[in-house]
Design a protein around this motif. Sequence first.
Motif, PDB file in Angstrom:
ATOM      1  N   ASN A 167      31.249  30.693  41.241  1.00 12.34           N
ATOM      2  CA  ASN A 167      31.881  31.900  41.780  1.00 12.34           C
ATOM      3  C   ASN A 167      31.432  33.167  41.059  1.00 12.34           C
ATOM      4  O   ASN A 167      32.241  34.049  40.741  1.00 12.34           O
TER       5      ASN A 167
ATOM      6  N   LYS B 236      30.082  35.748  42.067  1.00 12.83           N
ATOM      7  CA  LYS B 236      30.312  36.996  42.801  1.00 12.83           C
ATOM      8  C   LYS B 236      31.789  37.325  42.971  1.00 12.83           C
ATOM      9  O   LYS B 236      32.130  38.377  43.510  1.00 12.83           O
ATOM     10  N   GLY B 237      32.655  36.439  42.500  1.00 13.45           N
ATOM     11  CA  GLY B 237      34.081  36.690  42.689  1.00 13.45           C
ATOM     12  C   GLY B 237      34.899  36.544  41.423  1.00 13.45           C
ATOM     13  O   GLY B 237      36.111  36.323  41.487  1.00 13.45           O
TER      14      GLY B 237
ATOM     15  N   ASP C 260      37.134  37.294  38.331  1.00 14.57           N
ATOM     16  CA  ASP C 260      38.037  38.313  37.823  1.00 14.57           C
ATOM     17  C   ASP C 260      38.000  38.283  36.294  1.00 14.57           C
ATOM     18  O   ASP C 260      37.230  37.524  35.682  1.00 14.57           O
ATOM     19  N   LYS C 261      38.805  39.125  35.668  1.00  8.45           N
ATOM     20  CA  LYS C 261      38.755  39.239  34.214  1.00  8.45           C
ATOM     21  C   LYS C 261      39.108  37.929  33.526  1.00  8.45           C
ATOM     22  O   LYS C 261      38.511  37.564  32.513  1.00  8.45           O
TER      23      LYS C 261
ATOM     24  N   CYS D 160      36.163  35.684  33.663  1.00 10.83           N
ATOM     25  CA  CYS D 160      35.133  36.158  32.735  1.00 10.83           C
ATOM     26  C   CYS D 160      35.466  35.781  31.299  1.00 10.83           C
ATOM     27  O   CYS D 160      34.571  35.390  30.533  1.00 10.83           O
TER      28      CYS D 160
ATOM     29  N   SER E 120      29.681  45.191  40.252  1.00 10.12           N
ATOM     30  CA  SER E 120      30.982  45.685  39.813  1.00 10.12           C
ATOM     31  C   SER E 120      32.103  45.068  40.647  1.00 10.12           C
ATOM     32  O   SER E 120      31.963  44.866  41.855  1.00 10.12           O
ATOM     33  N   ARG E 121      33.220  44.757  39.990  1.00 20.59           N
ATOM     34  CA  ARG E 121      34.400  44.187  40.659  1.00 20.59           C
ATOM     35  C   ARG E 121      35.558  45.176  40.597  1.00 20.59           C
ATOM     36  O   ARG E 121      35.391  46.334  40.260  1.00 20.59           O
ATOM     37  N   ALA E 122      36.736  44.674  40.868  1.00 18.96           N
ATOM     38  CA  ALA E 122      37.937  45.485  40.747  1.00 18.96           C
ATOM     39  C   ALA E 122      38.088  45.967  39.307  1.00 18.96           C
ATOM     40  O   ALA E 122      37.658  45.285  38.364  1.00 18.96           O
TER      41      ALA E 122
END
Length: 265
Positions: free
Chosen positions: A135, A137-138, A140-141, A144, A176-178
């Motif tokens: 995942n 490309k998806g 979240d923190k 990560c 870049s994500r949210a």
Amino acid sequence: MYQRRDFLKVTATGIALTAISGKILGCKSSSMLGGEGGNLKEFGLQLYTLRDVMPNDPKGVLKQVSQMGYKYIESYEGNKGMFWGMTNTEFKKYMDDLGMQIVASHCNINKDFERKADEAAAIGMKYLISPSLENEKGMDKEACKKAADLFNSKGAVCKAKGMRFGYHNHDGPFLSRADNLIPEEFFLQNTDPSLVDFEMDIYWVATAGQDPIAWLKKYPNRFRLGHLKDRKKNTPLSEREVSVNLGDGSIDFKKILKVAKENGM
């Protein structure tokens, strides 16, 4: 044994290419790769480039790789393992006989990693590398942070055995994500430099719309390895699989690799 013309078709869009008689297989000229005198000598071949033929005749393909002038390889873990059906010592002996060296390998870091590190260290390999994450490309923190912690733990295993651990990127971690989260930056900022290095796939950085030079300068000595393949000119970033021969595309390797060398790659 594969015919040389067929082998060339596979390697022409290769990831990492080595200097042969002053030229680079699959690119116009070694001069476009920069470096003093226009040549970078320590190029190798990532065997994943040959994934369509490698599993059928590992020894035969490796022999052709050596005959074409390659001195270094980076393996990957196919269905026969990163030593292609041989033991680690058998593989090293075959490399020695061919005049080549296995520097690194991509592998599944979530399965039998301690054993893989032991086997790699025993034959003088320098790196084990995570080829990707789920995942990408998806993330979240939280995802990560989990990945960064995993990298640190695998890095500690490698360091204890005199090796290094690395992470190879695709385009996903550079998007870049949210909350402006960029996973690659999170990894760089939350992994221990004494334990974790990064393998910059320059093609995928460019495909993510990012500037490889900016990243190399912002995080010196973190990108210790690199993958090279060129990107077709005048194509939108939404087109992901558009690699072409080195020198035929839009990526300025001469400029990028000069900066990369200056910053520890």
